[in-house]
Design a protein around this motif. Structure first.
Motif, PDB file in Angstrom:
ATOM      1  N   TYR A  31       0.986  -1.221  -0.119  1.00  0.00           N
ATOM      2  CA  TYR A  31      -0.032  -0.075   0.062  1.00  0.00           C
ATOM      3  C   TYR A  31       0.815   1.251  -0.069  1.00  0.00           C
ATOM      4  CZ  TYR A  31      -2.794   3.672   1.889  1.00  0.00           C
ATOM      5  OH  TYR A  31      -3.444   4.974   1.905  1.00  0.00           O
ATOM      6  N   SER A  74       1.156   3.952  -2.732  1.00  0.00           N
ATOM      7  CA  SER A  74       0.837   5.551  -2.416  1.00  0.00           C
ATOM      8  C   SER A  74       1.950   6.365  -2.908  1.00  0.00           C
ATOM      9  CB  SER A  74       0.571   5.703  -0.961  1.00  0.00           C
ATOM     10  OG  SER A  74      -0.379   4.945  -0.310  1.00  0.00           O
ATOM     11  N   ARG A  95       0.408  10.014  -2.827  1.00  0.00           N
ATOM     12  CA  ARG A  95      -0.666  10.231  -1.933  1.00  0.00           C
ATOM     13  C   ARG A  95       0.083  10.137  -0.422  1.00  0.00           C
ATOM     14  NH1 ARG A  95      -3.427   6.012  -1.678  1.00  0.00           N
ATOM     15  NH2 ARG A  95      -2.622   4.505  -3.191  1.00  0.00           N
ATOM     16  N   GLU A 110      -1.376   9.561   2.531  1.00  0.00           N
ATOM     17  CA  GLU A 110      -2.493   8.892   3.416  1.00  0.00           C
ATOM     18  C   GLU A 110      -2.119   7.698   4.063  1.00  0.00           C
ATOM     19  OE1 GLU A 110      -5.540   8.023   0.342  1.00  0.00           O
ATOM     20  OE2 GLU A 110      -5.509  10.229  -0.465  1.00  0.00           O
TER      21      GLU A 110
END
Length: 323
Positions: free
Chosen positions: A122, A126, A131, A133
């Motif tokens: 993940y 990202s 991103r 996040e």
């Protein structure tokens, strides 16, 4: 003049830098200074003089040419390809069991357990998409790691994971006891083992009984009640352990949340394989525990000395079990 009785022949079919036959010949010449070492094919060598063979993926029938062979040393951990040769002489086969290989495998297992635990797939996604996040990160103690195969490799990996704080369990064919590790064995123990496992690490040998053991039926039994959301598979054993069609389907439908795969049924992995680009899969090129020529050549030399001194060979393959 006849050469000494302890002639060692090297039969190495590699294709990568680590399996360069010349590299192995150099190492064996250094540790077997008083013993003739031949890299085959070599037309100057009389096959009748060969007493020992150190091999990696010999072609079927090659070893049958040595009528006076006494011991076969397999230079890698897996012996399934070797014992599949129907013409293989009925002689002791010694498998690799050295600290260097064991520690390299433990490094690999710990690296990829942590990668999935720390949500690396993940996070790298990202990063590519720019991103910021972050997700909640759980502690190691919230994750149960189950290791299939509690030989030298599995036992050492279990100890390292335990130190990091993971809940560790293990499954093996026969009963094993490791302090701080919940050990299961036999077919009766398989389901209870799987039901408490969030990250499954497979280090089993490939035998008739274990071929395609990593299938939908088995993967469906893994525990789904963990912060991971879905179970994870790490296979650093043998490619033939996994039913690749069912494994891919389990990744696609959410039965598995992710996988690390170091081994495949066809190697190198074909470029058209969907595993290459699957967003839930981490791939490595069968290098989880690359064999070190220095450590292995010394190991073989010591085994030959033991054999010629009338001592028992260590780590002889049980042909009935296949490992």
């Amino acid at each position: 003049m006849s050469r000494p009785r302890g002639t060692l022949a090297l039969l190495i079919h590699g294709g990568t830098d680590n399996w360069s036959p010349e590299r192995w010949k150099t190492r064996f010449d250094a540790v077997c200074a008083d013993r003739p070492v031949f890299l085959l094919p070599d037309e100057t060598l009389d096959p009748a003089e060969v007493r020992y063979a150190a091999v990696w993926k010999p072609r079927p029938g090659e070893l049958a040419a040595f009528a006076n062979l006494r011991v076969i040393f397999n230079l890698g951990a897996g012996v399934d390809a070797l014992i599949a040769d129907a013409s293989l002489p009925k002689l002791p086969i010694v498998r690799v069991a050295v600290d260097d290989l064991t520690k390299r495998m433990t490094e690999y297992v710990v690296l990829h357990v942590l990668a999935h635990h720390r949500q690396e797939i993940y996070l790298r996604e990202s990063q590519r998409e720019k991103r910021w996040e972050p997700k909640t990160q759980w502690p190691a103690g919230a994750i149960s790691v189950g290791i299939m195969g509690l030989g030298n490799l599995g036992a050492d990996a279990a100890e390292a994971l335990k130190i990091l704080g993971f809940k560790v369990s293990g499954w093996s064919r026969s009963e094993k006891n490791i302090s701080g590790v919940s050990c299961f064995h036999g077919m009766d123990g398989l389901a209870p083992f799987l039901k408490k496992t969030n990250i499954l690490v497979c280090l089993l040998p490939l035998t008739a009984e274990t071929r395609h053991i990593l299938n939908r039926s088995l993967l469906s039994m893994l525990d789904r009640d963990s912060p991971l959301g879905a179970p994870v598979l790490i296979n650093a054993g043998r490619g033939g352990l996994q039913n690749e069609a069912e494994l891919l389907a389990c990744l696609n439908d959410g039965t598995l949340g992710a996988a690390t795969l170091d081994v495949f049924e066809t190697e190198p992995l074909p470029k058209e394989s969907p595993f290459w680009t699957h967003r839930k899969v981490l791939i490595t090129p069968h290098n989880a525990a690359d064999t070190d020529p220095d450590a292995i050549s010394k190991y073989v030399a010591v085994q030959i000395e033991r054999h010629e001194a009338g001592q028992t060979l260590q780590n002889v393959v049980d042909m009935r079990r296949g490992y």
